[in-house]
Design an enzyme around this catalytic site. Structure first.
Site, PDB file in Angstrom:
ATOM      1  N   ALA A  54      -3.754  -3.144   3.199  1.00 49.22           N
ATOM      2  CA  ALA A  54      -3.602  -1.905   2.313  1.00 49.22           C
ATOM      3  C   ALA A  54      -4.067  -1.070   2.546  1.00 49.22           C
ATOM      4  O   ALA A  54      -5.097  -1.122   3.378  1.00 49.22           O
ATOM      5  CB  ALA A  54      -3.092  -1.508   0.765  1.00 49.22           C
ATOM      6  N   TYR A  83      -2.107   7.799  -2.288  1.00 50.26           N
ATOM      7  CA  TYR A  83      -2.611   7.162  -3.078  1.00 50.26           C
ATOM      8  C   TYR A  83      -1.606   5.853  -3.996  1.00 50.26           C
ATOM      9  O   TYR A  83      -0.926   5.285  -3.792  1.00 50.26           O
ATOM     10  CB  TYR A  83      -4.225   6.615  -3.384  1.00 50.26           C
ATOM     11  CG  TYR A  83      -4.363   4.864  -3.363  1.00 50.26           C
ATOM     12  CD1 TYR A  83      -4.345   4.107  -2.628  1.00 50.26           C
ATOM     13  CD2 TYR A  83      -5.295   4.616  -4.929  1.00 50.26           C
ATOM     14  CE1 TYR A  83      -4.332   2.445  -2.755  1.00 50.26           C
ATOM     15  CE2 TYR A  83      -5.345   3.285  -5.119  1.00 50.26           C
ATOM     16  CZ  TYR A  83      -4.658   2.463  -4.605  1.00 50.26           C
ATOM     17  OH  TYR A  83      -5.267   1.019  -4.514  1.00 50.26           O
ATOM     18  N   GLY A 112     -10.190  -7.840   3.907  1.00 53.07           N
ATOM     19  CA  GLY A 112     -10.019  -7.136   3.014  1.00 53.07           C
ATOM     20  C   GLY A 112     -11.680  -7.714   1.446  1.00 53.07           C
ATOM     21  O   GLY A 112     -11.910  -8.500   1.176  1.00 53.07           O
ATOM     22  N   ASP A 144      -0.197  -5.641  12.613  1.00 53.22           N
ATOM     23  CA  ASP A 144       0.084  -4.063  11.893  1.00 53.22           C
ATOM     24  C   ASP A 144       1.420  -4.256  11.111  1.00 53.22           C
ATOM     25  O   ASP A 144       1.956  -4.660  12.023  1.00 53.22           O
ATOM     26  CB  ASP A 144      -0.280  -3.059  13.559  1.00 53.22           C
ATOM     27  CG  ASP A 144       0.028  -1.601  12.724  1.00 53.22           C
ATOM     28  OD1 ASP A 144       0.398  -1.446  10.933  1.00 53.22           O
ATOM     29  OD2 ASP A 144       0.196  -0.744  13.750  1.00 53.22           O
ATOM     30  N   LEU A 202     -10.144  -7.965  -1.925  1.00 54.80           N
ATOM     31  CA  LEU A 202     -10.160  -8.803  -2.502  1.00 54.80           C
ATOM     32  C   LEU A 202      -9.514 -10.433  -2.158  1.00 54.80           C
ATOM     33  O   LEU A 202     -10.117 -11.525  -1.833  1.00 54.80           O
ATOM     34  CB  LEU A 202      -9.276  -7.978  -3.255  1.00 54.80           C
ATOM     35  CG  LEU A 202      -8.042  -9.300  -3.888  1.00 54.80           C
ATOM     36  CD1 LEU A 202      -8.714  -9.825  -5.474  1.00 54.80           C
ATOM     37  CD2 LEU A 202      -6.336  -8.273  -4.638  1.00 54.80           C
ATOM     38  N   THR A 219      -1.128  -0.761  -8.369  1.00 54.18           N
ATOM     39  CA  THR A 219      -2.720  -0.764  -8.444  1.00 54.18           C
ATOM     40  C   THR A 219      -2.322   0.791  -9.794  1.00 54.18           C
ATOM     41  O   THR A 219      -1.667   1.132  -9.969  1.00 54.18           O
ATOM     42  CB  THR A 219      -3.062   0.737  -7.017  1.00 54.18           C
ATOM     43  OG1 THR A 219      -4.467   1.620  -8.374  1.00 54.18           O
ATOM     44  CG2 THR A 219      -3.006   1.504  -6.867  1.00 54.18           C
ATOM     45  N   ASP A 220      -3.691   0.740 -10.636  1.00 57.01           N
ATOM     46  CA  ASP A 220      -3.755   1.544 -11.829  1.00 57.01           C
ATOM     47  C   ASP A 220      -3.419   2.732 -11.564  1.00 57.01           C
ATOM     48  O   ASP A 220      -2.786   3.467 -12.566  1.00 57.01           O
ATOM     49  CB  ASP A 220      -4.582   1.037 -13.084  1.00 57.01           C
ATOM     50  CG  ASP A 220      -6.081   1.515 -11.890  1.00 57.01           C
ATOM     51  OD1 ASP A 220      -6.307   2.018 -11.180  1.00 57.01           O
ATOM     52  OD2 ASP A 220      -7.146   1.504 -13.065  1.00 57.01           O
ATOM     53  N   LYS A 235       1.241   3.981  -2.714  1.00 52.33           N
ATOM     54  CA  LYS A 235       1.506   2.302  -3.625  1.00 52.33           C
ATOM     55  C   LYS A 235       3.074   2.806  -4.240  1.00 52.33           C
ATOM     56  O   LYS A 235       3.206   1.165  -4.775  1.00 52.33           O
ATOM     57  CB  LYS A 235       0.403   2.145  -4.545  1.00 52.33           C
ATOM     58  CG  LYS A 235      -0.594   2.136  -4.078  1.00 52.33           C
ATOM     59  CD  LYS A 235      -0.577   0.645  -2.789  1.00 52.33           C
ATOM     60  CE  LYS A 235      -1.587  -0.160  -3.647  1.00 52.33           C
ATOM     61  NZ  LYS A 235      -1.651  -1.997  -2.540  1.00 52.33           N
TER      62      LYS A 235
HETATM   63  N1  LIG Z   1     -10.556  -2.409  -4.499  1.00 47.30           N
HETATM   64  C1  LIG Z   1     -10.136  -2.038  -6.065  1.00 47.30           C
HETATM   65  O1  LIG Z   1     -10.766  -1.710  -7.236  1.00 47.30           O
HETATM   66  C2  LIG Z   1      -8.707  -2.003  -6.230  1.00 47.30           C
HETATM   67  C3  LIG Z   1      -8.230  -1.802  -7.615  1.00 47.30           C
HETATM   68  C4  LIG Z   1      -6.735  -0.990  -7.382  1.00 47.30           C
HETATM   69  C5  LIG Z   1      -5.598  -2.303  -6.699  1.00 47.30           C
HETATM   70  N2  LIG Z   1      -6.169  -2.157  -5.013  1.00 47.30           N
HETATM   71  C6  LIG Z   1      -5.296  -3.175  -4.552  1.00 47.30           C
HETATM   72  O2  LIG Z   1      -5.714  -4.182  -3.949  1.00 47.30           O
HETATM   73  C7  LIG Z   1      -5.372  -4.357  -2.953  1.00 47.30           C
HETATM   74  C8  LIG Z   1      -6.498  -5.079  -2.005  1.00 47.30           C
HETATM   75  O3  LIG Z   1      -6.853  -3.701  -1.968  1.00 47.30           O
HETATM   76  P1  LIG Z   1      -8.643  -4.282  -1.516  1.00 47.30           P
HETATM   77  O4  LIG Z   1      -9.492  -3.147  -2.200  1.00 47.30           O
HETATM   78  O5  LIG Z   1      -9.120  -5.351  -1.164  1.00 47.30           O
HETATM   79  O6  LIG Z   1      -8.167  -3.034   0.258  1.00 47.30           O
HETATM   80  P2  LIG Z   1      -9.531  -3.314   1.503  1.00 47.30           P
HETATM   81  O7  LIG Z   1     -11.162  -3.622   1.124  1.00 47.30           O
HETATM   82  O8  LIG Z   1      -9.817  -1.592   1.639  1.00 47.30           O
HETATM   83  O9  LIG Z   1      -8.463  -3.692   2.665  1.00 47.30           O
HETATM   84  C9  LIG Z   1      -8.303  -4.269   3.082  1.00 47.30           C
HETATM   85  C10 LIG Z   1      -7.168  -4.918   3.875  1.00 47.30           C
HETATM   86  O10 LIG Z   1      -5.560  -4.557   4.439  1.00 47.30           O
HETATM   87  C11 LIG Z   1      -5.657  -4.393   5.781  1.00 47.30           C
HETATM   88  N3  LIG Z   1      -4.839  -3.371   6.574  1.00 47.30           N
HETATM   89  C12 LIG Z   1      -5.506  -1.886   6.458  1.00 47.30           C
HETATM   90  N4  LIG Z   1      -3.846  -1.589   7.877  1.00 47.30           N
HETATM   91  C13 LIG Z   1      -2.901  -2.349   7.994  1.00 47.30           C
HETATM   92  C14 LIG Z   1      -2.605  -2.692   8.320  1.00 47.30           C
HETATM   93  N5  LIG Z   1      -2.155  -1.167   9.065  1.00 47.30           N
HETATM   94  N6  LIG Z   1      -1.797  -3.777   9.006  1.00 47.30           N
HETATM   95  C15 LIG Z   1      -2.574  -4.681   8.220  1.00 47.30           C
HETATM   96  N7  LIG Z   1      -3.725  -4.861   7.313  1.00 47.30           N
HETATM   97  C16 LIG Z   1      -4.103  -3.830   7.202  1.00 47.30           C
HETATM   98  C17 LIG Z   1      -7.039  -4.588   5.909  1.00 47.30           C
HETATM   99  O11 LIG Z   1      -7.156  -5.149   7.054  1.00 47.30           O
HETATM  100  P3  LIG Z   1      -8.928  -4.442   8.153  1.00 47.30           P
HETATM  101  O12 LIG Z   1      -9.870  -5.010   7.444  1.00 47.30           O
HETATM  102  O13 LIG Z   1      -8.757  -5.341   9.674  1.00 47.30           O
HETATM  103  O14 LIG Z   1      -9.388  -3.313   8.501  1.00 47.30           O
HETATM  104  C18 LIG Z   1      -8.026  -5.087   5.336  1.00 47.30           C
HETATM  105  O15 LIG Z   1      -7.926  -6.343   5.286  1.00 47.30           O
HETATM  106  C19 LIG Z   1      -5.077  -3.363  -2.400  1.00 47.30           C
HETATM  107  O16 LIG Z   1      -3.318  -3.498  -2.989  1.00 47.30           O
HETATM  108  C20 LIG Z   1      -5.179  -2.157  -3.278  1.00 47.30           C
HETATM  109  O17 LIG Z   1      -4.005  -0.961  -3.449  1.00 47.30           O
HETATM  110  C21 LIG Z   1      -7.435  -2.535  -5.103  1.00 47.30           C
END
Ligand SMILES: NC(=O)c1ccc[n+]([C@@H]2O[C@H](COP(=O)([O-])OP(=O)(O)OC[C@H]3O[C@@H](n4cnc5c(N)ncnc54)[C@H](OP(=O)(O)O)[C@@H]3O)[C@@H](O)[C@H]2O)c1
Length: 289
Positions: A71, A135, A17, A47, A19, A112-113, A139
C-alpha cells in the site's frame, strides 16, 4: 470450509513494509511465506499498479492464500499524490483480488480506520465510511474493489500499529520513546486511536489465514486513548520521567476519534487483542527483542 492445516504457501505482499516485515518474522509452523516488495528487497519485486505484473506474480508463486499488505500507507504521501494513492491502494488492491479470485485463492487484504471520518468513534464494521483524506478515500475504494472482485475476501481494518522500528517506519511509539530533546513532547489530546502492537496484528493475520472469515473485520486493541494519554502511559511504563508532554489540539483536517469496535474480531480470533496496558507491555517487549 476452513483452509486445510497442511503446509501451505502464503504470498505476503508489501513484505518490505512495517507489517509485512513483522509477518515474515512470525511465520507459523506449517506455512511457507513468499514476500513481495516494490523497490526494496524481498523474494519478488512487482508493481501492484500493473495488472499484468500482478497476475503473473500470483501465478508464479502458486500460493493458497494472499495477505495483501502492499500500500501507500502514509497519509501525507497520499495527500501529495492522490492519483498514485488510488493507483496503489484502490486499483492495485482490485487487481490482486481479481487475480486471487481467478485462481481460487483465499485473500486477506489490509485496510484502515481512516475510512471513517472520526466524528463518532467506536466504529463497527458496518458503519458508514466517510473518509476525510486521500489515503482513507483510496483505501475505501480499495475495499470496494476487493469485495467486488473477490466476494469471499476478508478485509482487515486495523488502527495505528506500534512496535520496534521496522523497514523505514518510525511508529508513534518510537516518536514518543525516542524523544531526546529538552523541549516538551507535543501530542494531540483530541486524536483517539485503538493503538495496537504490530505483532498482535501479524499474529491475528496468521490465525485468519487458516480461518474462513470473510467480509470486514476490525483488528485493533480493545481499548482506545488519545495520543497524549497513550504517550504519558507509555513513558511511565518505560520509566522515562525526563520527558514532559504538552497537550495540543489537532489542526483542522485530521480525524478525531477513529477508535474501532473489535467485538466481531474477539468472537472470531483466539489471538488476544490487548487493552492499553497490554499494548504498552508488548510494544516495550518488541523494542527489547
Ligand atoms: N502502519 C499503520 O499504522 C497502519 C494502520 C492501519 C492500516 N494499515 C494498513 O496496513 C497495511 C500495511 O501497512 P504498512 O505500515 O506495513 O505499510 P508500509 O510500511 O508503508 O509498506 C508498504 C509496502 O507496500 C509496498 N508497495 C508500495 N507501493 C507498491 C507498489 N506500487 N507495488 C508493489 N508494492 C508496493 C512497499 O514496497 P517497497 O518497500 O519496495 O516500497 C512496502 O512493502 C497497508 O494496507 C496499510 O494501509 C497500516
Amino acid at each position: 470450509m476452513a483452509v486445510s492445516s497442511l503446509r501451505m504457501r502464503v504470498l505476503v505482499t508489501g513484505a518490505s513494509g512495517f507489517l509485512g516485515t513483522t509477518l515474515l518474522e512470525r511465520v507459523p509452523e506449517g506455512i511457507t511465506a513468499i514476500g513481495t516488495s516494490h523497490r526494496r528487497t524481498a523474494d519478488l519485486q512487482w508493481d501492484v499498479t500493473d495488472p499484468a505484473s500482478v497476475a503473473s506474480t500470483i501465478q508464479s508463486v502458486d500460493a493458497g492464500v494472499v495477505i495483501h499488505c502492499a500500500a501507500m500507507s502514509l497519509i501525507g504521501a497520499c495527500t501529495r499524490d492522490p492519483e498514485q494513492a488510488f493507483a496503489v491502494n484502490a486499483d492495485g488492491a482490485g487487481y490482486v483480488a481479481a487475480a486471487a479470485a481467478a485462481r481460487g485463492l483465499r485473500l486477506i487484504t489490509l485496510s484502515t480506520d481512516n475510512v471513517f471520518d472520526g466524528t463518532k468513534g467506536g466504529y463497527v464494521e458496518d458503519d458508514e465510511r466517510s473518509p476525510i483524506n486521500a489515503y482513507g478515500r483510496s483505501k475505501a475504494a480499495g475495499e470496494d474493489l476487493v469485495l467486488a472482485n473477490h466476494p469471499l475476501a476478508l478485509v482487515v481494518r486495523t488502527a495505528t500499529m506500534l512496535g520496534r522500528n521496522r523497514s523505514d517506519r518510525f511508529p508513534f511509539s518510537s516518536f514518543v520513546l525516542d524523544h531526546s530533546s529538552d523541549e516538551p513532547l507535543e501530542l494531540f489530546v483530541d486524536e483517539i486511536r485503538s493503538f495496537v502492537p504490530v505483532t498482535t496484528v501479524a499474529d491475528a493475520l496468521w490465525e485468519l489465514v487458516r480461518s474462513d472469515a470473510q467480509g470486514v473485520l476490525h483488528v485493533a486493541a480493545v481499548e482506545s486513548s488519545s495520543r497524549s494519554d497513550f504517550g504519558r502511559a507509555l513513558l511511565a511504563a518505560a520509566g522515562r520521567t525526563d520527558v514532559e508532554i504538552q497537550d495540543l489540539s489537532s489542526p483542522p483536517g485530521r480525524a478525531n476519534d477513529l477508535s474501532l469496535d473489535v467485538t466481531r474480531a474477539r468472537s472470531v480470533l483466539s489471538t488476544a487483542l490487548p487493552d492499553i496496558a497490554g499494548t504498552i507491555s508488548e510494544v516495550l517487549s518488541d523494542r527489547a527483542r
